[in-house]
Scaffold this motif. Structure first.
Motif, PDB file in Angstrom:
ATOM      1  N   SER A  75      32.220 -16.273   8.335  1.00  0.00           N
ATOM      2  CA  SER A  75      32.916 -15.922   7.022  1.00  0.00           C
ATOM      3  C   SER A  75      34.225 -15.156   7.075  1.00  0.00           C
ATOM      4  O   SER A  75      34.275 -14.260   7.931  1.00  0.00           O
ATOM      5  N   LYS A  76      35.015 -15.721   6.351  1.00  0.00           N
ATOM      6  CA  LYS A  76      36.452 -15.146   6.384  1.00  0.00           C
ATOM      7  C   LYS A  76      37.178 -15.059   4.883  1.00  0.00           C
ATOM      8  O   LYS A  76      36.955 -16.166   4.369  1.00  0.00           O
ATOM      9  N   VAL A  77      37.619 -14.091   4.584  1.00  0.00           N
ATOM     10  CA  VAL A  77      38.688 -14.003   3.400  1.00  0.00           C
ATOM     11  C   VAL A  77      39.976 -14.523   3.638  1.00  0.00           C
ATOM     12  O   VAL A  77      40.529 -13.982   4.657  1.00  0.00           O
ATOM     13  N   LYS A  92      42.798 -15.463  -0.713  1.00  0.00           N
ATOM     14  CA  LYS A  92      41.751 -14.397  -0.940  1.00  0.00           C
ATOM     15  C   LYS A  92      40.518 -15.066  -1.234  1.00  0.00           C
ATOM     16  O   LYS A  92      39.395 -14.558  -1.723  1.00  0.00           O
ATOM     17  N   ASN A 144      36.947 -16.662  -0.193  1.00  0.00           N
ATOM     18  CA  ASN A 144      35.854 -16.315   0.903  1.00  0.00           C
ATOM     19  C   ASN A 144      35.661 -17.823   1.338  1.00  0.00           C
ATOM     20  O   ASN A 144      35.085 -18.679   0.610  1.00  0.00           O
ATOM     21  N   ARG A 184      33.651 -19.934   4.573  1.00  0.00           N
ATOM     22  CA  ARG A 184      32.615 -19.743   5.448  1.00  0.00           C
ATOM     23  C   ARG A 184      32.298 -21.133   6.207  1.00  0.00           C
ATOM     24  O   ARG A 184      32.237 -22.146   5.339  1.00  0.00           O
TER      25      ARG A 184
END
Length: 186
Positions: free
Chosen positions: A58-60, A65, A67, A69
């Motif tokens: 998971s990365k913002v 901005k 999210n 995944r």
């Protein structure tokens, strides 16, 4: 701004995997995560070892901005586990071995220019033109679309585009369609 294209030929993708793997596990995993995740290079650079320990990352995203995944592709799981073995969770996955010039900090992520340099070196080796940092992201989209055209709505959402025409142009399909239409002309 330079227009870059996806890698369209699976044989070149396989060749590039082998090329990177035989030279640098870090660069190999960077390339693979790029073509299997759709993340921007700027987001790949800031991945941590902690994030890479799981089957899903998971990365913002830095740019918008959102999210994101994504599944760590099973074909690289074993190599990724070996690469991160013994590393601390708070380390950057793609850490530079050098001290940063201005900040003098160590264990920082590799720079975009470093990624660009090793990706372009491989691209030249394989005769690819119109190659850049976005090529990995575009390759992911191109491959997902060709796997099943019904994936287009997923791609529109994943890329944050508002229109399918933008997505088709982004992954190089508009050019492909124009080229094919031109070839069919009498």
């Amino acid at each position: 701004m330079k227009v870059v294209q996806p890698i369209r030929d699976e044989r070149i993708i396989d060749g590039m995997k082998y090329y990177f793997r035989s030279r640098s596990m870090r660069n190999y995993l960077f390339f693979c995560l790029g073509i299997y995740s759709g993340l921007r290079v700027s987001d790949l650079l800031t991945l941590s070892v902690r994030e890479a320990r799981h089957n899903y990352i998971s990365k913002v995203e830095q740019k918008n901005k959102n999210n994101k995944r994504f599944l760590v592709h099973p074909s690289i799981r074993e190599d990724l586990d070996a690469f991160i073995a013994g590393k601390a969770d708070d380390e950057f996955l793609f850490a530079s071995r050098q001290k940063k010039t201005i900040s003098q900090l160590k264990q920082q992520p590799i720079d975009r220019s470093t990624a660009y340099r090793f990706l372009n070196e491989a691209a030249k080796h394989f005769g690819l033109e119109e190659f850049g940092n976005h090529t990995l992201r575009k390759t992911w989209g191109y491959r997902l679309y060709h796997q099943d055209e019904r994936n287009l709505p997923l791609l529109i959402d994943a890329f944050g585009h508002s229109d399918m025409r933008v997505t088709l142009r982004y992954i190089g399909l508009t050019q492909d369609l124009l080229d094919r239409a031109t070839m069919r002309m009498r």
